[in-house]
Design a protein around this motif. Structure first.
Motif, PDB file in Angstrom:
ATOM      1  N   UNK A 248     -47.543 -46.219  27.198  1.00 60.74           N
ATOM      2  CA  UNK A 248     -48.622 -46.690  27.856  1.00 60.74           C
ATOM      3  C   UNK A 248     -49.978 -46.095  27.534  1.00 60.74           C
ATOM      4  N   UNK A 249     -49.697 -44.524  28.112  1.00 58.66           N
ATOM      5  CA  UNK A 249     -50.878 -43.624  28.151  1.00 58.66           C
ATOM      6  C   UNK A 249     -51.467 -43.552  27.152  1.00 58.66           C
ATOM      7  N   UNK A 250     -50.611 -44.127  25.617  1.00 57.86           N
ATOM      8  CA  UNK A 250     -50.815 -44.118  24.066  1.00 57.86           C
ATOM      9  C   UNK A 250     -52.060 -45.358  24.534  1.00 57.86           C
ATOM     10  N   UNK A 251     -51.544 -46.212  25.021  1.00 54.64           N
ATOM     11  CA  UNK A 251     -52.530 -47.447  24.924  1.00 54.64           C
ATOM     12  C   UNK A 251     -53.774 -47.341  26.128  1.00 54.64           C
ATOM     13  N   UNK A 252     -53.482 -46.399  26.606  1.00 55.41           N
ATOM     14  CA  UNK A 252     -54.840 -46.537  27.421  1.00 55.41           C
ATOM     15  C   UNK A 252     -55.799 -45.759  26.684  1.00 55.41           C
ATOM     16  N   UNK A 253     -55.044 -44.551  26.618  1.00 55.80           N
ATOM     17  CA  UNK A 253     -56.255 -43.209  25.536  1.00 55.80           C
ATOM     18  C   UNK A 253     -56.535 -44.415  24.312  1.00 55.80           C
ATOM     19  N   UNK A 254     -56.019 -45.579  23.410  1.00 51.35           N
ATOM     20  CA  UNK A 254     -56.422 -46.517  23.052  1.00 51.35           C
ATOM     21  C   UNK A 254     -57.372 -47.684  23.313  1.00 51.35           C
ATOM     22  N   UNK A 255     -57.450 -47.762  24.267  1.00 50.48           N
ATOM     23  CA  UNK A 255     -58.241 -48.768  25.244  1.00 50.48           C
ATOM     24  C   UNK A 255     -59.796 -47.654  25.150  1.00 50.48           C
ATOM     25  N   UNK A 256     -59.410 -46.962  25.993  1.00 54.06           N
ATOM     26  CA  UNK A 256     -60.194 -46.080  26.551  1.00 54.06           C
ATOM     27  C   UNK A 256     -61.687 -46.071  25.055  1.00 54.06           C
ATOM     28  N   UNK A 257     -60.882 -45.100  24.055  1.00 53.39           N
ATOM     29  CA  UNK A 257     -61.637 -45.537  22.890  1.00 53.39           C
ATOM     30  C   UNK A 257     -62.329 -46.393  22.747  1.00 53.39           C
ATOM     31  N   UNK A 258     -61.137 -47.649  22.094  1.00 49.20           N
ATOM     32  CA  UNK A 258     -62.383 -48.966  22.204  1.00 49.20           C
ATOM     33  C   UNK A 258     -63.070 -49.164  23.209  1.00 49.20           C
ATOM     34  N   UNK A 259     -62.801 -49.003  24.359  1.00 46.42           N
ATOM     35  CA  UNK A 259     -64.501 -49.308  24.998  1.00 46.42           C
ATOM     36  C   UNK A 259     -65.882 -47.885  25.128  1.00 46.42           C
ATOM     37  N   UNK A 260     -65.246 -46.628  24.640  1.00 51.56           N
ATOM     38  CA  UNK A 260     -66.659 -45.911  24.515  1.00 51.56           C
ATOM     39  C   UNK A 260     -67.205 -46.115  23.312  1.00 51.56           C
ATOM     40  N   UNK A 261     -66.396 -46.192  22.059  1.00 45.78           N
ATOM     41  CA  UNK A 261     -66.961 -47.323  21.169  1.00 45.78           C
ATOM     42  C   UNK A 261     -67.792 -48.008  20.738  1.00 45.78           C
ATOM     43  N   UNK A 262     -67.728 -49.033  21.249  1.00 48.97           N
ATOM     44  CA  UNK A 262     -68.303 -50.082  22.202  1.00 48.97           C
ATOM     45  C   UNK A 262     -69.352 -50.337  22.965  1.00 48.97           C
ATOM     46  N   UNK A 263     -69.314 -49.562  24.079  1.00 49.07           N
ATOM     47  CA  UNK A 263     -70.351 -48.908  24.529  1.00 49.07           C
ATOM     48  C   UNK A 263     -71.237 -48.258  23.867  1.00 49.07           C
ATOM     49  N   UNK A 264     -70.935 -47.175  23.197  1.00 44.27           N
ATOM     50  CA  UNK A 264     -72.059 -45.853  22.536  1.00 44.27           C
ATOM     51  C   UNK A 264     -72.805 -47.562  21.372  1.00 44.27           C
ATOM     52  N   UNK A 265     -71.925 -48.414  20.717  1.00 47.89           N
ATOM     53  CA  UNK A 265     -72.757 -49.212  19.269  1.00 47.89           C
ATOM     54  C   UNK A 265     -74.159 -50.038  20.650  1.00 47.89           C
ATOM     55  N   UNK A 266     -73.413 -50.471  21.760  1.00 49.76           N
ATOM     56  CA  UNK A 266     -74.009 -51.625  22.071  1.00 49.76           C
ATOM     57  C   UNK A 266     -75.406 -50.970  22.808  1.00 49.76           C
ATOM     58  N   UNK A 267     -75.210 -49.501  23.311  1.00 54.70           N
ATOM     59  CA  UNK A 267     -76.812 -48.621  23.679  1.00 54.70           C
ATOM     60  C   UNK A 267     -77.185 -48.360  22.608  1.00 54.70           C
ATOM     61  N   UNK A 268     -76.410 -47.683  21.060  1.00 52.88           N
ATOM     62  CA  UNK A 268     -77.368 -48.204  19.613  1.00 52.88           C
ATOM     63  C   UNK A 268     -78.343 -48.867  19.957  1.00 52.88           C
ATOM     64  N   UNK A 269     -77.725 -50.146  20.007  1.00 52.14           N
ATOM     65  CA  UNK A 269     -78.569 -51.702  19.202  1.00 52.14           C
ATOM     66  C   UNK A 269     -80.093 -52.367  19.803  1.00 52.14           C
TER      67      UNK A 269
END
Length: 78
Positions: free
Chosen positions: A57-78
């Motif tokens: 569960x912890x690993x899944x949460x860390x993965x999802x947090x990384x995906x969401x951070x990446x999406x947020x960074x990508x959205x901010x750059x566009x």
């Protein structure tokens, strides 16, 4: 509840090993010896399963947090 979270966090962060859990159940036995000869291994095995579940569960949460951070960074750059 706070104690449960503190113990779980310590287990997930690797501060405790299977050997230390075995010692909690059966004194000075190492994990393999405890599993071979311990009188009551059921609670220990249940704890190991719970720990594996919580680590997953912890690993899944860390993965999802990384995906969401990446999406947020990508959205901010566009």
């Amino acid at each position: 509840m706070a104690l449960r979270h503190a113990v779980l966090a310590a287990l997930l962060d690797g501060e405790y090993s299977g050997y230390q859990l075995a010692k909690a159940f059966d004194g000075d036995a190492d994990e393999e010896e405890f599993l071979r000869r311990g009188e009551r291994i059921g609670p220990y095995l249940t704890c190991l399963r719970g720990l594996a579940f919580e680590q997953g569960h912890r690993n899944w949460c860390l993965r999802i947090a990384a995906v969401l951070r990446e999406r947020q960074t990508t959205s901010a750059e566009q």
